[in-house]
Scaffold this motif. Structure first.
Motif, PDB file in Angstrom:
ATOM      1  N   GLU A 108     -48.083  52.158   3.524  1.00  0.00           N
ATOM      2  CA  GLU A 108     -47.652  51.259   4.592  1.00  0.00           C
ATOM      3  C   GLU A 108     -47.686  49.806   4.125  1.00  0.00           C
ATOM      4  OE1 GLU A 108     -49.225  50.286   8.997  1.00  0.00           O
ATOM      5  OE2 GLU A 108     -49.769  52.252   8.181  1.00  0.00           O
ATOM      6  N   LYS A 109     -48.777  49.453   3.458  1.00  0.00           N
ATOM      7  CA  LYS A 109     -48.927  48.077   2.965  1.00  0.00           C
ATOM      8  C   LYS A 109     -47.806  47.758   1.960  1.00  0.00           C
ATOM      9  CE  LYS A 109     -51.692  44.539   1.305  1.00  0.00           C
ATOM     10  NZ  LYS A 109     -52.504  43.557   1.870  1.00  0.00           N
ATOM     11  N   LEU A 110     -47.571  48.698   1.068  1.00  0.00           N
ATOM     12  CA  LEU A 110     -46.550  48.508   0.040  1.00  0.00           C
ATOM     13  C   LEU A 110     -45.174  48.340   0.671  1.00  0.00           C
ATOM     14  CD1 LEU A 110     -46.405  48.526  -3.005  1.00  0.00           C
ATOM     15  CD2 LEU A 110     -46.231  50.994  -2.972  1.00  0.00           C
ATOM     16  N   LYS A 111     -44.859  49.207   1.629  1.00  0.00           N
ATOM     17  CA  LYS A 111     -43.538  49.134   2.262  1.00  0.00           C
ATOM     18  C   LYS A 111     -43.378  47.860   3.090  1.00  0.00           C
ATOM     19  CE  LYS A 111     -42.159  53.962   2.498  1.00  0.00           C
ATOM     20  NZ  LYS A 111     -41.852  55.107   3.353  1.00  0.00           N
ATOM     21  N   SER A 112     -44.489  47.383   3.660  1.00  0.00           N
ATOM     22  CA  SER A 112     -44.357  46.155   4.452  1.00  0.00           C
ATOM     23  C   SER A 112     -44.097  44.960   3.522  1.00  0.00           C
ATOM     24  CB  SER A 112     -45.597  45.922   5.316  1.00  0.00           C
ATOM     25  OG  SER A 112     -46.675  45.562   4.493  1.00  0.00           O
ATOM     26  N   MET A 113     -44.627  45.026   2.298  1.00  0.00           N
ATOM     27  CA  MET A 113     -44.410  43.913   1.367  1.00  0.00           C
ATOM     28  C   MET A 113     -43.093  44.042   0.615  1.00  0.00           C
ATOM     29  SD  MET A 113     -48.149  43.078  -0.281  1.00  0.00           S
ATOM     30  CE  MET A 113     -48.362  44.659  -1.018  1.00  0.00           C
ATOM     31  N   VAL A 114     -42.686  45.286   0.313  1.00  0.00           N
ATOM     32  CA  VAL A 114     -41.477  45.529  -0.489  1.00  0.00           C
ATOM     33  C   VAL A 114     -40.620  46.607   0.217  1.00  0.00           C
ATOM     34  CG1 VAL A 114     -40.626  46.065  -2.818  1.00  0.00           C
ATOM     35  CG2 VAL A 114     -42.984  45.287  -2.530  1.00  0.00           C
ATOM     36  N   PRO A 115     -39.827  46.209   1.209  1.00  0.00           N
ATOM     37  CA  PRO A 115     -39.084  47.216   1.979  1.00  0.00           C
ATOM     38  C   PRO A 115     -38.168  48.102   1.124  1.00  0.00           C
ATOM     39  CG  PRO A 115     -38.978  45.067   3.035  1.00  0.00           C
ATOM     40  CD  PRO A 115     -39.648  44.843   1.721  1.00  0.00           C
ATOM     41  N   GLU A 116     -37.669  47.580   0.000  1.00  0.00           N
ATOM     42  CA  GLU A 116     -36.745  48.368  -0.841  1.00  0.00           C
ATOM     43  C   GLU A 116     -37.469  49.297  -1.820  1.00  0.00           C
ATOM     44  OE1 GLU A 116     -33.005  48.304  -1.808  1.00  0.00           O
ATOM     45  OE2 GLU A 116     -33.262  48.258   0.360  1.00  0.00           O
ATOM     46  N   VAL A 117     -38.798  49.305  -1.778  1.00  0.00           N
ATOM     47  CA  VAL A 117     -39.551  50.058  -2.797  1.00  0.00           C
ATOM     48  C   VAL A 117     -39.182  51.546  -2.730  1.00  0.00           C
ATOM     49  CG1 VAL A 117     -41.606  50.585  -1.369  1.00  0.00           C
ATOM     50  CG2 VAL A 117     -41.842  50.358  -3.849  1.00  0.00           C
ATOM     51  N   SER A 118     -39.078  52.180  -3.903  1.00  0.00           N
ATOM     52  CA  SER A 118     -38.889  53.626  -3.873  1.00  0.00           C
ATOM     53  C   SER A 118     -40.136  54.270  -4.466  1.00  0.00           C
ATOM     54  CB  SER A 118     -37.617  54.039  -4.595  1.00  0.00           C
ATOM     55  OG  SER A 118     -37.818  54.000  -5.964  1.00  0.00           O
ATOM     56  N   LEU A 119     -40.523  55.371  -3.848  1.00  0.00           N
ATOM     57  CA  LEU A 119     -41.787  56.003  -4.230  1.00  0.00           C
ATOM     58  C   LEU A 119     -41.540  57.404  -4.761  1.00  0.00           C
ATOM     59  CD1 LEU A 119     -43.887  54.947  -1.101  1.00  0.00           C
ATOM     60  CD2 LEU A 119     -43.853  53.884  -3.344  1.00  0.00           C
ATOM     61  N   SER A 120     -42.280  57.738  -5.812  1.00  0.00           N
ATOM     62  CA  SER A 120     -42.226  59.116  -6.319  1.00  0.00           C
ATOM     63  C   SER A 120     -43.654  59.642  -6.335  1.00  0.00           C
ATOM     64  CB  SER A 120     -41.618  59.148  -7.716  1.00  0.00           C
ATOM     65  OG  SER A 120     -42.369  58.347  -8.589  1.00  0.00           O
ATOM     66  N   THR A 121     -43.773  60.964  -6.447  1.00  0.00           N
ATOM     67  CA  THR A 121     -45.122  61.516  -6.410  1.00  0.00           C
ATOM     68  C   THR A 121     -45.227  62.846  -7.136  1.00  0.00           C
ATOM     69  OG1 THR A 121     -47.011  61.846  -4.920  1.00  0.00           O
ATOM     70  CG2 THR A 121     -44.957  62.887  -4.260  1.00  0.00           C
ATOM     71  N   ASP A 122     -46.469  63.276  -7.372  1.00  0.00           N
ATOM     72  CA  ASP A 122     -46.768  64.615  -7.879  1.00  0.00           C
ATOM     73  C   ASP A 122     -47.554  65.351  -6.793  1.00  0.00           C
ATOM     74  OD1 ASP A 122     -45.834  63.765 -10.322  1.00  0.00           O
ATOM     75  OD2 ASP A 122     -47.788  63.722 -11.313  1.00  0.00           O
ATOM     76  N   ILE A 123     -47.190  66.610  -6.544  1.00  0.00           N
ATOM     77  CA  ILE A 123     -47.912  67.401  -5.543  1.00  0.00           C
ATOM     78  C   ILE A 123     -48.255  68.772  -6.115  1.00  0.00           C
ATOM     79  CG2 ILE A 123     -47.743  68.535  -3.273  1.00  0.00           C
ATOM     80  CD1 ILE A 123     -46.006  66.187  -2.350  1.00  0.00           C
ATOM     81  N   ILE A 124     -49.475  69.211  -5.864  1.00  0.00           N
ATOM     82  CA  ILE A 124     -49.886  70.567  -6.255  1.00  0.00           C
ATOM     83  C   ILE A 124     -50.033  71.388  -4.973  1.00  0.00           C
ATOM     84  CG2 ILE A 124     -51.727  71.950  -7.300  1.00  0.00           C
ATOM     85  CD1 ILE A 124     -52.467  69.517  -9.008  1.00  0.00           C
ATOM     86  N   VAL A 125     -49.389  72.550  -4.916  1.00  0.00           N
ATOM     87  CA  VAL A 125     -49.614  73.432  -3.755  1.00  0.00           C
ATOM     88  C   VAL A 125     -50.503  74.600  -4.167  1.00  0.00           C
ATOM     89  CG1 VAL A 125     -47.417  72.869  -2.644  1.00  0.00           C
ATOM     90  CG2 VAL A 125     -47.561  74.889  -4.134  1.00  0.00           C
ATOM     91  N   ALA A 126     -51.145  75.188  -3.139  1.00  0.00           N
ATOM     92  CA  ALA A 126     -51.977  76.381  -3.324  1.00  0.00           C
ATOM     93  C   ALA A 126     -53.191  76.133  -4.223  1.00  0.00           C
ATOM     94  CB  ALA A 126     -51.147  77.555  -3.849  1.00  0.00           C
ATOM     95  N   PHE A 127     -53.739  74.930  -4.128  1.00  0.00           N
ATOM     96  CA  PHE A 127     -55.043  74.675  -4.765  1.00  0.00           C
ATOM     97  C   PHE A 127     -56.060  75.592  -4.081  1.00  0.00           C
ATOM     98  CE2 PHE A 127     -59.055  72.325  -5.117  1.00  0.00           C
ATOM     99  CZ  PHE A 127     -59.087  72.133  -6.492  1.00  0.00           C
ATOM    100  N   PRO A 128     -57.082  76.095  -4.776  1.00  0.00           N
ATOM    101  CA  PRO A 128     -58.041  77.008  -4.152  1.00  0.00           C
ATOM    102  C   PRO A 128     -58.544  76.479  -2.797  1.00  0.00           C
ATOM    103  CG  PRO A 128     -58.514  76.821  -6.480  1.00  0.00           C
ATOM    104  CD  PRO A 128     -57.396  75.857  -6.195  1.00  0.00           C
ATOM    105  N   GLY A 129     -58.502  77.347  -1.800  1.00  0.00           N
ATOM    106  CA  GLY A 129     -58.999  76.968  -0.471  1.00  0.00           C
ATOM    107  C   GLY A 129     -57.979  76.256   0.392  1.00  0.00           C
ATOM    108  N   GLU A 130     -56.766  76.006  -0.100  1.00  0.00           N
ATOM    109  CA  GLU A 130     -55.765  75.285   0.703  1.00  0.00           C
ATOM    110  C   GLU A 130     -55.292  76.175   1.863  1.00  0.00           C
ATOM    111  OE1 GLU A 130     -52.030  72.664  -0.639  1.00  0.00           O
ATOM    112  OE2 GLU A 130     -51.460  74.774  -0.356  1.00  0.00           O
ATOM    113  N   SER A 131     -55.623  75.770   3.094  1.00  0.00           N
ATOM    114  CA  SER A 131     -55.209  76.555   4.266  1.00  0.00           C
ATOM    115  C   SER A 131     -53.805  76.133   4.689  1.00  0.00           C
ATOM    116  CB  SER A 131     -56.177  76.293   5.425  1.00  0.00           C
ATOM    117  OG  SER A 131     -56.043  74.932   5.814  1.00  0.00           O
ATOM    118  N   ASP A 132     -53.224  76.858   5.653  1.00  0.00           N
ATOM    119  CA  ASP A 132     -51.922  76.448   6.188  1.00  0.00           C
ATOM    120  C   ASP A 132     -51.999  75.009   6.703  1.00  0.00           C
ATOM    121  OD1 ASP A 132     -50.725  78.836   5.601  1.00  0.00           O
ATOM    122  OD2 ASP A 132     -51.035  79.706   7.596  1.00  0.00           O
ATOM    123  N   GLU A 133     -53.084  74.708   7.423  1.00  0.00           N
ATOM    124  CA  GLU A 133     -53.226  73.343   7.992  1.00  0.00           C
ATOM    125  C   GLU A 133     -53.251  72.292   6.878  1.00  0.00           C
ATOM    126  OE1 GLU A 133     -54.982  75.954   9.223  1.00  0.00           O
ATOM    127  OE2 GLU A 133     -53.603  75.942  10.954  1.00  0.00           O
TER     128      GLU A 133
END
Ligand code: SAH
Ligand code: SF4
Ligand code: F3S
Length: 433
Positions: free
Chosen positions: A285-310
């Motif tokens: 939120e802070k980043l977007k408020s300062m730089v509205p044109e910013v583009s963000l990328s990310t890494d995500i891991i699914v199904a880490f041990p214990g990861e529930s549906d929630e």
């Protein structure tokens, strides 16, 4: 006649840079030049990655293949992160391999080459102030390592065991290297480390204490340099000072990789990431408020041990709130030498695959919704690649891949491009200035 080197590079940008160092050292000290044909090479190297299980299996089938096609007398070496963690076992399993060189021992390439069956994989080895010879695969942008190793202990990750503890490269060395790259024609620098915004945590020996923000300030003063990118920053270290420098320094490209890993605070704790869902969203939120044109990328891991549906829905929730431009998503893969490999609450393979495709579908939906907003926008593009189809491509400051009709005269140049066609992966446009 010079000897020929064939090198295959897997894994992350740090491996790409390590390969460049290896190429430079071998060229300078042993007169090797590159070939794309493994059959004519005198030396075949694989610079490996071991962050997930699959590439490790692939390594041994590839080694077998290289052993069949190599010319008589040619050597085979295994470098990189898998070399670090398997060490001697590589030669046991593939006895024709001539040497094994760990990710933290790149500067020893000249030695191992001449010692058959040598294995150099010490993860305490310190080459943070080794002055490597220079080789760059691109004349337009230069990769520069700013730290080696990683001090975080994310419970799923093998990297601290393959690259050792974190040491920052002295700021004056980085500045000199940056200066040289810019003098050599690179207008964009890509600063590399596993934890770049933790720069300055530890130097080896007596060196001026400089943090990442200060390093960025210094590098951006280099005349002729137009753009600075870096990867990977860690969300935990995204303090206000860093975000403000990012926002206000005109040479820093307005795209940020923010590796989320999971949107669930519970899972993040199990991963030992050191931040919560709320902190991550607060930084975005802070980043977007300062730089509205910013583009963000990310890494995500699914199904880490214990990861529930929630927990998984929390990840989807963060994706909806942030609307990343690009996501690198992975199914959790247990790795040797890591804490999470001992966790017993593992998630079924099928659930993991389902979660991965749900996540990827959501990402496509979000992209399809947002990408039309880019039509008609004008971006400054730095052209780097000639395409086979009569197009030249480059990146906008906020990291969109943009193609225009054109020829090699555009390479290495900047131009303002108006976007006329949009897609999930790349945009097409026309030069307006
Ligand atoms: N230092 C970087 C990550 C380097 S590893 C950071 O902290 O973001 C690159 C990515 O590989 C990680 O971000 C993570 O998403 C993924 N990864 C690492 N270990 C993994 C594992 N055991 N299973 C699946 N993905 C993994
Ligand atoms: Fe691995 Fe975590 Fe270090 Fe990244 S910060 S390299 S994920 S231990
Ligand atoms: Fe792979 Fe090593 Fe990079 S494990 S992701 S090559 S740090």
């Amino acid at each position: 006649m010079s000897k020929k080197l064939y090198i295959e590079t897997l894994g992350c940008a740090m491996n790409v840079r390590d390969s460049e160092h290896i190429i430079a050292e071998l060229n300078e000290k042993d007169d090797y030049t590159l070939t794309e044909n493994s059959g004519e090479a005198d030396l075949i190297l694989i610079n490996t990655c071991s962050v997930r299980e699959r590439p490790v299996q692939k390594l041994f089938s590839e080694l077998g293949m290289f052993n069949k096609v190599k010319k008589e007398g040619a050597k085979i070496g295994v470098c990189g992160c898998t070399a670090s963690h398997l060490g001697q076992d590589i030669i046991k399993r593939a006895p024709y391999v001539n040497f094994v060189l760990g990710a933290r021992n790149v500067s020893k390439i000249g030695e191992v080459l001449h010692k058959d069956k040598s294995v150099e994989v010490d993860i305490d080895y310190d080459e943070s102030d080794f002055a490597f010879k220079d080789f760059r695969s691109s004349p337009y942008k230069a990769y520069i390592n700013i730290s080696i190793g990683c001090d975080k202990q994310c419970t799923y990750c093998i990297v601290p065991k393959t690259r050792g503890e974190e040491i920052s490269i002295p700021a004056d060395l980085i500045q000199k290297e940056a200066q040289k790259a810019v003098q050599g024609g690179a207008k964009e620098l890509f600063l590399l480390g596993q934890n770049v915004n933790n720069y300055g945590r530890r130097f080896s020996g007596e060196h001026e204490k400089v943090n990442f923000t200060e390093l960025l300030r210094r590098i951006s003063k280099i005349e002729g340099l137009r753009r600075i990118r870096f990867t990977s920053p860690h969300p935990f270290h995204m303090d206000d000072e860093f975000l403000e420098e990012f926002a206000n320094n005109p040479k820093i490209c307005k795209s940020m990789h923010m590796p989320l890993q999971s949107g669930s605070s519970k899972v993040l704790k199990e991963m030992k990431r050191g931040y919560t869902k709320e902190w991550f969203l607060n930084r975005v939120e802070k980043l977007k408020s300062m730089v509205p044109e910013v583009s963000l990328s990310t890494d995500i891991i699914v199904a880490f041990p214990g990861e529930s549906d929630e927990d998984f829905y929390d990840t989807l929730d963060v994706m909806r709130q942030v609307e990343f431009e690009q996501i690198f998503s992975f199914k959790y893969s247990p790795r040797p030498l890591t804490e999470a490999a001992e966790f017993t609450n593992t998630i079924d393979e099928e659930i993991g695959s389902e979660r991965l495709s749900t996540l990827q579908e959501l990402q496509n939906e979000l992209l399809d919704k947002n990408v039309f907003k880019l039509l008609g926008k004008v971006y400054e593009v730095y052209f780097e690649e000639l395409r086979a189809d009569g197009y030249v491509s480059g990146r906008s400051d906020n990291n969109h891949l943009v193609k225009v009709k054109g020829s090699e005269e555009l390479l290495g140049k900047f131009a303002d491009v108006k976007i006329t066609e949009v897609g999930r992966v790349s945009l097409v446009g026309e030069i307006v200035k």
